[in-house]
Scaffold this motif. Sequence first.
Motif, short mmCIF file in Angstrom:
data_model
loop_
_atom_site.label_atom_id
_atom_site.label_comp_id
_atom_site.label_asym_id
_atom_site.label_seq_id
_atom_site.Cartn_x
_atom_site.Cartn_y
_atom_site.Cartn_z
N MET A 155 0.61 -1.25 -0.32
CA MET A 155 0.33 0.35 0.06
C MET A 155 0.78 1.11 -0.07
O MET A 155 0.95 2.20 -0.36
N GLU A 156 2.27 1.01 0.90
CA GLU A 156 2.86 2.06 1.04
C GLU A 156 3.64 2.91 -0.69
O GLU A 156 4.04 3.92 -0.42
N THR A 157 3.45 2.11 -2.02
CA THR A 157 3.52 2.19 -2.98
C THR A 157 2.87 3.36 -3.46
O THR A 157 3.39 3.94 -4.79
N GLY A 158 2.03 3.37 -3.33
CA GLY A 158 0.58 4.56 -3.91
C GLY A 158 0.02 3.90 -5.03
O GLY A 158 -0.71 5.37 -5.38
N LEU A 159 0.00 3.00 -5.28
CA LEU A 159 -0.98 2.95 -6.72
C LEU A 159 -1.81 2.33 -5.94
O LEU A 159 -2.51 1.64 -7.45
N ALA A 210 -4.92 -12.70 -1.26
CA ALA A 210 -4.30 -10.70 -0.75
C ALA A 210 -5.29 -9.45 -2.18
O ALA A 210 -4.70 -10.41 -2.88
N GLN A 211 -6.15 -8.92 -2.58
CA GLN A 211 -6.79 -8.17 -2.74
C GLN A 211 -6.55 -6.86 -3.43
O GLN A 211 -6.94 -6.18 -1.80
N TYR A 212 -5.93 -6.43 -4.54
CA TYR A 212 -5.56 -4.65 -4.40
C TYR A 212 -6.46 -4.40 -5.34
O TYR A 212 -6.21 -4.66 -6.73
N ILE A 213 -6.56 -2.97 -4.97
CA ILE A 213 -7.16 -2.64 -5.88
C ILE A 213 -6.16 -1.12 -6.99
O ILE A 213 -5.89 -0.49 -5.93
N THR A 214 -6.76 -1.24 -7.84
CA THR A 214 -5.57 0.34 -8.00
C THR A 214 -6.64 0.85 -9.69
O THR A 214 -7.39 0.17 -10.04
N GLU A 215 -6.58 1.82 -9.59
CA GLU A 215 -7.18 2.97 -10.87
C GLU A 215 -7.60 2.15 -12.37
O GLU A 215 -7.64 2.31 -12.64
N ASN A 216 -5.95 1.88 -12.48
CA ASN A 216 -5.89 2.21 -13.95
C ASN A 216 -5.16 0.93 -14.27
O ASN A 216 -4.26 0.61 -13.35
N LYS A 234 8.16 -2.19 -10.67
CA LYS A 234 9.24 -1.87 -10.37
C LYS A 234 9.17 -2.10 -8.60
O LYS A 234 10.16 -1.99 -7.64
N HIS A 235 8.00 -1.69 -8.06
CA HIS A 235 8.24 -2.52 -6.88
C HIS A 235 8.10 -4.56 -6.70
O HIS A 235 8.12 -5.39 -5.94
#
Length: 100
Positions: free
Chosen positions: A31-35, A56-62, A72-73
Amino acid sequence: MLLYNVTTIIEDNSADRWLQWMQEIHIQQVMETGLFVSYKLLKVIDSPNEGVTYCAQYITENMDNYLEYKDKHAPSLQDKVNENFKNQQVSFTSLMEYLA
């Protein structure tokens, strides 16, 4: 909006330590990646696999944010998973698009 899903099957004897590490360290680092704008951590109840299965599910805008994370991460964060849980887990990822 896109959903980046990481499914992990972890050995029974490592599951509690893995879960604590995810909740206290790894998810925060992602989450600290800001993406990503939000996340969820789920336990699969009816998994046919041995061990314990989590998602683990992460939501990103695009797609640009996802690709930046992936390029990068993700490699260094995945290295940390392998350092802490070598030969104790297997993970696979999928990327999904919200339709409704």
